[in-house]
Design a protein around this motif. Structure first.
Motif, mmCIF file in Angstrom:
data_model
loop_
_atom_site.group_PDB
_atom_site.id
_atom_site.type_symbol
_atom_site.label_atom_id
_atom_site.label_comp_id
_atom_site.label_asym_id
_atom_site.label_seq_id
_atom_site.Cartn_x
_atom_site.Cartn_y
_atom_site.Cartn_z
ATOM 1 N N THR A 111 -3.499 6.824 -13.674
ATOM 2 C CA THR A 111 -2.549 5.709 -13.427
ATOM 3 C C THR A 111 -2.179 5.463 -11.740
ATOM 4 O O THR A 111 -1.608 4.728 -11.484
ATOM 5 N N THR A 112 -2.776 6.111 -11.091
ATOM 6 C CA THR A 112 -2.525 6.254 -9.617
ATOM 7 C C THR A 112 -3.072 4.869 -8.976
ATOM 8 O O THR A 112 -4.105 4.221 -9.508
ATOM 9 N N ALA A 113 -2.282 4.607 -7.866
ATOM 10 C CA ALA A 113 -2.639 3.229 -7.219
ATOM 11 C C ALA A 113 -2.843 3.701 -5.838
ATOM 12 O O ALA A 113 -3.073 2.953 -4.994
ATOM 13 N N ARG A 141 -0.082 2.448 4.973
ATOM 14 C CA ARG A 141 0.305 3.159 3.976
ATOM 15 C C ARG A 141 -0.565 3.292 2.791
ATOM 16 O O ARG A 141 -0.574 3.968 1.940
ATOM 17 N N ASP A 142 -1.405 1.943 2.523
ATOM 18 C CA ASP A 142 -2.262 2.112 1.453
ATOM 19 C C ASP A 142 -3.101 0.676 1.661
ATOM 20 O O ASP A 142 -3.087 0.173 2.796
ATOM 21 N N PRO A 194 -3.313 -2.447 -4.045
ATOM 22 C CA PRO A 194 -3.426 -1.084 -4.761
ATOM 23 C C PRO A 194 -3.894 -0.983 -6.130
ATOM 24 O O PRO A 194 -4.771 -0.673 -6.474
ATOM 25 N N ARG A 195 -3.280 -2.080 -6.720
ATOM 26 C CA ARG A 195 -3.818 -2.321 -8.164
ATOM 27 C C ARG A 195 -5.038 -2.946 -8.339
ATOM 28 O O ARG A 195 -5.944 -2.392 -9.157
ATOM 29 N N LEU A 196 -5.631 -3.754 -7.773
ATOM 30 C CA LEU A 196 -6.901 -4.062 -7.564
ATOM 31 C C LEU A 196 -7.669 -3.174 -7.229
ATOM 32 O O LEU A 196 -8.977 -2.947 -7.967
ATOM 33 N N PHE A 209 -8.558 -1.097 -10.436
ATOM 34 C CA PHE A 209 -9.230 -1.880 -11.103
ATOM 35 C C PHE A 209 -10.592 -1.735 -10.673
ATOM 36 O O PHE A 209 -11.492 -1.288 -11.623
ATOM 37 N N TRP A 227 -12.260 1.612 -11.616
ATOM 38 C CA TRP A 227 -12.496 1.860 -13.115
ATOM 39 C C TRP A 227 -13.474 1.252 -13.684
ATOM 40 O O TRP A 227 -14.278 1.407 -14.381
ATOM 41 N N SER A 253 1.455 11.126 -0.077
ATOM 42 C CA SER A 253 1.190 9.764 -0.602
ATOM 43 C C SER A 253 1.353 8.669 0.396
ATOM 44 O O SER A 253 0.990 7.705 0.181
ATOM 45 N N TYR A 254 2.347 8.797 1.293
ATOM 46 C CA TYR A 254 2.861 7.568 2.156
ATOM 47 C C TYR A 254 2.027 7.643 3.350
ATOM 48 O O TYR A 254 2.237 6.830 4.382
ATOM 49 N N THR A 301 0.127 2.897 -12.217
ATOM 50 C CA THR A 301 0.188 1.863 -13.513
ATOM 51 C C THR A 301 -1.013 1.939 -14.200
ATOM 52 O O THR A 301 -2.108 2.334 -13.449
ATOM 53 N N PRO A 342 -4.553 -1.775 -14.935
ATOM 54 C CA PRO A 342 -5.887 -1.800 -14.330
ATOM 55 C C PRO A 342 -7.050 -1.043 -14.890
ATOM 56 O O PRO A 342 -8.100 -1.461 -15.164
ATOM 57 N N TRP A 376 -0.367 -6.171 -16.320
ATOM 58 C CA TRP A 376 -0.629 -6.283 -14.959
ATOM 59 C C TRP A 376 0.344 -7.371 -14.418
ATOM 60 O O TRP A 376 0.921 -7.305 -13.229
#
Lengths: 562, 296
Positions: A32-34, A113-114, A118-120, A123, A126, A533-534, B19, B22, B57
Motif C-alpha cells: 500500500t505504500t506511496a 519529500r516525495d 505519489p499514488r500515480l 499505480f 503495479w 520516509s519524509y 493506499t 492504485p 482512489w
C-alpha cells in the motif's frame, strides 16, 4: 594534513523505531505504500528478478549455440527464448530498474519529500509489474502455434506479417501485445511523475542550472518516454485490430504495409535505446566526479549534449531499416542523422575523461565499473557508427555482428553502469556497505566474461552467422567462436551470482554505511542511510550544484564560482 | 554527519497516506486485458476491480487529499568532510597547463569553410574537364554516394548535368566544408607555428589518409572512381584558402581571459597564462579558477 570542516546546519534527524512489525504488517506496508523510495526499491527488486529470468534464457540460448547441430532445446522453444529474452530485458529489466533508481533518487536529489503524484507512482509500478507477469503467464496459458502453454515466439520486434493470425494462431502473440501495452501505461505514468516532480518540486535555490546532472538527464529521458511509448502503443492497438476486428494496417495482401509496423516499432525502438542509456549517463555524471574528487567537467555542455541526444535520437530510427529498400534519400538522411548523434555523445565522453583527468581517483568497485563503462561504451559507439553507414549495414544487417554491437551497448555500457550505481547507492538505500572484496571479484570476472562473449561475437557475424539461427552446420567455421562466446556467458553468470550474494550478505553483515560514506556532494547524502520516509525534516536550500560541498567547505563554497 | 541533541525540537511532516487503490486499479486493468485472451469472467472481474479502484482512489483525494502526520525531530547537524589535503612537492611552472586566452570566433570557421569549399571546386572542375570533358563529372560522382541507383552509372551518365546530382553534391560538399572549416577554426590556434603548413599541407594529407581508409565504406562508388592525385590537390586548395581566411580573422578572448585579474587584462601586469617563459605570481582569481579543474 587532514581537515574537517564542521558546519551547523539544520538538515535532518531520524527518529528510530524499536518496534518490530510482523511479516503481514511489512507486506501490507509495501503493497500500500506511496513512498517513492519503497516504490523505487520495488522497481529495482522486480527488475532484478526478471534479470535473473532473462539471464537464464540467455544461458539456455548459449548452450544451444555452443556446438553445431545441437538440439538442447527445440526450435520452437528457441524462438520463444529469444523473443522472451529480448522483451524481458528491454521492458521488464531495463525500464523498471532505471525508473526505480529515478524514483528513489530524484526527490532526494532535488530536496523534495516525495514524487509529485505519489499514488500515480504506485499505480505506474503495479501496472508495469502486472504487465511482466501477464507476459510470463503465457508460458502457462497461451495457446500458440505449438499448442497450449506456448510463449510468444515472434521476436521482440514482432515484425509483420509474422504476427498476423495466419502465421501466429492462438494467443501467444496477444499476450506479448497486451503485456507491452499495459506496461507502457506504467511507463507513461512514471514519466509524467518525473517531469512534474522535477519541474515543480525542487527545493529553494535549486534553479535548473543548479540541478544535479542526474536530474537533468531523467527530465530529458522522461520527455522521450512520452514521444516513444505513444507510437508503440498505437501500433499494438493497430495489431490487435488487425488480428481480431478485420482491419488491415499491416496486412500487405489487403493494401496494408508490413513496413508501416517497422516504422512504428523503430520510432519507439531506437529512442528506447537512449531512454535506457541516458540514465546510465546520469549515474556516470554523479559517480565519476565523486571518485575523481573533482567537480564534473563542462556542466553546461553536458546538459546541452543531453538535450541534443534527446532530439537527434528521434530522427535515427530507420537506420534499423537500411535493408528494407527505403531509397537513397531516406538512407542518406538516416546515415547523416546517425552520424550526427555521435557528436553530443562524444562530448559526454570527453567531459567524463576531463573529469577524471588529474583527479585523485578512488578505485572503488563503483568507479571500476564506471571506467569499464567508459571504455566499452566507446567501443559500442564505434561499431554503431559502422552499422550506421548504410553500405556497411547492407553487408552485416541481421548478423551476429549486430547482436554483438547492441549487447556491447546494453551490457558493456548500461549494465556496467548499473552495477556501478548499485555499488554507489546501495549504502544509501540499505544503510550498509557492499563488500569491496566481492565487488572486485564481481568486476574482474564480469569484465573477462563480457569481453570473451561480446568481443568474439563480432567475428561469427562477419563470417556470416545470422542472428536468431537455431543451430548450424559444423563446416561453417563458427563453432570455436560460439563455444568461446558461451564460455564467456558462463563466466558472466558466475560474476552475477557473486553480485547477488554480495547484495544479500551485505544487507545483513555489511559494515554500517553512515549518511555520507563517499564524502559526496549531492543532497541525498545529507540525510540518513536509509533515508526516513519524509526524506528531509526541513526542506534544504541550495546555492550551488554541490550543496554538500558548500556545507563542508564554507570557506570556499562553489556558489562563489557559479 | 554529527547530530547535536541539545538543540533538537519536534515537528510534524505530512505525507501521503498509504493506499491500496492504485494496486487494485492496476490489477483490474491487467485482468481486464487478460480476459481478452483467457476467459470472459476474468475480464468481468478485472472490470469490477477497475471500477472499485477508480472509486476508491477518487475518495482518497477528494474532497481533501488523505495524508498521515509523521512526527520528526529536527536538530542541528554537523556536516563533515572526510577529505584530506596533502602538501605537494613544488613543480616547475613549465609543467603547468596553459589555456588559451584568445581563440577564433565560431563564425571564422564557417567563413573559412565556405571559402575553402568554393576553392576546392576549382581543381575538381579542372579534373573533370581534363579527364571527362565535362565539369559535372566530379559533382555527380560525389552525389552518387547518396543514390543507390547510380551505383553502376556510366562515365557518360556522370558527365551529364543532373539537377538532383547538383543538389545532392552541393548538400554533401557544403555540409562537409562547413564542418571541416569549423574544425580549422577550433584547431588552428592550437598549432600557432607555421599555420599555412598546418592548414595547407598537414591537415589535407591527414584528412586524405583518413578518407582513403574509410571511403570504401562511406561511398563505394566514389572509392572505385576517385582520382586520388586530384583529390589531394583539391584538399590542399581547401586547406590553403580555409587556413588563410581563418588566420586573417581577428581573435576573440576566451573565458580564460575574463578570469585574469583586472591588472593583467588592462595590460598593466603580465599574467602567467601568457606563456611558460613569463612566469608571474598566480593571482587569487587564478587560484579560484584552478580549483575547479584540480582535485582535492
Amino acid at each position: 594534513m587532514a581537515t574537517q570542516s564542521p558546519v551547523n546546519a539544520i538538515l535532518d534527524e531520524t527518529t528510530s523505531s524499536s518496534t518490530h512489525p510482523s511479516a503481514l504488517q511489512i507486506l501490507h506496508d509495501w503493497l500500500t505504500t506511496a513512498d517513492h523510495k519503497k516504490i523505487g526499491l520495488m522497481y529495482i527488486g522486480y527488475a532484478l528478478l526478471f534479470l535473473v529470468v532473462g539471464g537464464f534464457q540467455a544461458i539456455l540460448m548459449r548452450i544451444q549455440l555452443a556446438i553445431p547441430n545441437n538440439h538442447f532445446v527445440s526450435p520452437q522453444a528457441f524462438n520463444q527464448l529469444f523473443t522472451m529474452h529480448g522483451t524481458t530485458m528491454v521492458f521488464f529489466v531495463g525500464m523498471p530498474v532505471l525508473f526505480g533508481f529515478g524514483n528513489y533518487l530524484i526527490p532526494l536529489m532535488i530536496g523534495a519529500r516525495d514524487m509529485a503524484f505519489p499514488r500515480l507512482n504506485a499505480f505506474s509500478f503495479w501496472i508495469a509489474a502486472f504487465g511482466g507477469f501477464l507476459l510470463y503467464f503465457s508460458y502457462l496459458g497461451a495457446p500458440g502455434l505449438s499448442g497450449a502453454g506456448s510463449a510468444p515466439d515472434v521476436g521482440w520486434w514482432a515484425y509483420a506479417p509474422l504476427t498476423a493470425r495466419a502465421f501466429s494462431p492462438g494467443h501467444s502473440t496477444d499476450y506479448w501485445t497486451l503485456a507491452i501495452l499495459i506496461s507502457g501505461i506504467g511507463s507513461i505514468g512514471t514519466a509524467i511523475n518525473i517531469v512534474a516532480t522535477i519541474l515543480c518540486m525542487r527545493c529553494p535555490g535549486m534553479k535548473l542550472s543548479r540541478m544535479p546532472l542526474l536530474v537533468w538527464i531523467y527530465l530529458v529521458m522522461a520527455m522521450m518516454v512520452f514521444v516513444t511509448i505513444s507510437p508503440l502503443t498505437a501500433a499494438q492497438i493497430m495489431l490487435l485490430l488487425d488480428r481480431y476486428l478485420g482491419s488491415h494496417f499491416f496486412d500487405t495482401q489487403a493494401g496494408g504495409s508490413a513496413v508501416l509496423w517497422m516504422h512504428f516499432f523503430w520510432v519507439f525502438g531506437h529512442p528506447e535505446v537512449y531512454v535506457l542509456i541516458l540514465p546510465t549517463f546520469a549515474f556516470a555524471n554523479e559517480i565519476i566526479p565523486v571518485f575523481s574528487r573533482k567537480a564534473v567537467f563542462g556542466y553546461p555542455a553536458m546538459v546541452a549534449a543531453t538535450v541534443a541526444i534527446g532530439f537527434i535520437s528521434l530522427s535515427v530510427w530507420a537506420h534499423h531499416m537500411f535493408t528494407v529498400g527505403m531509397g537513397p534519400g531516406a538512407n542518406t538522411f538516416f546515415v547523416l542523422a546517425t552520424m550526427t548523434i555521435s557528436v553530443p555523445t562524444g562530448i559526454k565522453i570527453f567531459n567524463w575523461l576531463a573529469t577524471i583527468w588529474g583527479g585523485k581517483i578512488h578505485f572503488t568497485s563503483s568507479m571500476k565499473f564506471a571506467i569499464g563503462f567508459l571504455f566499452q561504451f566507446l567501443v559500442a559507439g564505434l561499431t554503431g557508427i559502422m552499422l550506421g553507414s548504410a553500405p556497411f549495414d547492407w553487408q552485416l544487417s541481421n548478423s551476429y555482428f549486430v547482436v554483438a554491437h547492441f549487447h556491447y551497448v546494453l551490457v558493456g555500457a548500461i549494465l556496467f553502469m548499473l552495477f556501478s550505481a548499485f555499488y554507489y547507492w546501495y549504502p544509501k538505500m540499505t544503510g550498509r556497505m557492499l563488500s569491496e572484496k566481492l565487488g572486485t571479484w564481481h568486476f574482474w570476472l564480469f569484465v573477462i566474461g563480457f569481453h570473451l562473449t561480446f568481443d568474439l561475437m563480432h567475428i561469427p557475424g562477419i563470417l556470416g552467422m545470422p542472428r536468431r539461427i537455431y543451430t548450424y552446420e559444423a563446416d561453417r567455421g563458427w563453432m570455436m567462436w560460439n563455444l568461446l562466446i558461451s564460455c564467456g556467458a558462463v563466466i558472466q553468470t558466475v560474476a552475477t551470482l557473486i553480485f547477488v550474494y554480495n547484495l544479500i550478505w551485505s544487507y545483513f553483515k555489511g559494515p554500517v554505511a553512515g549518511a555520507d560514506p563517499w564524502d559526496a556532494w549531492t543532497l541525498e547524502w545529507s540525510t540518513t542511510s536509509p533515508p526516513p520516509s519524509y526524506n528531509f525534516a526541513v526542506i534544504p536550500g541550495v546555492s550551488s550544484r554541490r550543496p554538500l560541498w558548500d556545507l563542508k567547505h564554507p570557506e570556499d563554497p562553489d556558489s562563489n564560482y557559479e | 554527519m554529527h547530530i547535536n541533541q541539545e538543540h533538537s525540537r519536534v515537528e510534524v511532516v505530512q505525507l501521503p497516506s498509504p493506499t491500496a487503490w492504485p494496486l487494485v486499479l492496476s490489477l483490474g486493468i491487467a485482468l481486464l486485458c487478460t480476459g481478452l485472451v483467457t476467459n470472459l469472467f476474468i475480464g468481468i472481474l478485472g472490470l469490477m476491480l477497475s471500477i472499485c479502484g477508480c472509486v476508491g482512489w477518487f475518495f482518497q483525494v477528494f474532497p481533501h487529499e488523505s495524508h498521515i502526520d509523521v512526527p520528526v525531530q529536527v536538530g542541528d547537524v554537523q556536516v563533515l568532510s572526510s577529505r584530506t589535503l596533502q602538501d605537494r612537492l613544488p613543480v616547475s611552472e613549465m609543467h603547468r597547463k596553459f589555456l588559451p586566452i584568445e581563440t577564433f570566433h565560431i563564425g571564422t570557421g564557417i567563413k573559412g569553410g565556405i571559402a575553402g569549399g568554393l576553392a576546392m571546386t576549382l581543381p575538381a572542375a579542372i579534373f573533370s574537364l581534363i579527364k571527362y570533358h565535362s565539369i559535372w563529372y566530379a559533382t555527380n560522382l560525389l552525389a552518387a554516394g547518396g543514390f543507390v541507383s547510380w551505383a553502376n552509372a556510366s562515365d557518360a551518365f556522370l558527365s551529364e548535368f543532373h539537377m538532383r546530382g547538383l543538389l545532392a553534391a552541393a548538400a554533401i560538399h557544403g555540409l562537409t566544408s562547413l564542418l571541416v572549416g569549423l574544425l580549422y577554426g577550433a584547431m588552428l590556434p592550437m598549432y600557432p607555428r607555421s599555420p599555412i603548413v598546418t592548414a595547407g599541407l598537414v591537415a589535407p594529407l591527414l584528412f586524405t589518409g583518413i578518407l582513403h581508409s574509410a571511403l570504401g565504406i562511406v561511398s563505394p562508388i566514389l572509392n572505385d572512381r576517385i582520382d586520388w592525385f586530384w583529390f589531394i590537390i583539391s584538399q590542399i586548395a581547401f586547406g590553403l584558402v580555409c587556413g588563410f581566411v581563418v588566420n586573417l580573422s581577428a581573435k576573440v578572448r576566451t573565458a580564460q581571459f575574463r578570469a585574469l585579474p583586472f591588472a593583467v587584462r588592462a595590460g598593466i601586469h603580465i599574467s602567467s597564462d601568457a606563456g611558460p617563459q613569463e612566469p608571474t605570481e598566480i593571482s587569487t582569481t587564478d587560484q579560484k579558477n584552478e580549483k575547479r579543474d584540480r582535485p582535492e
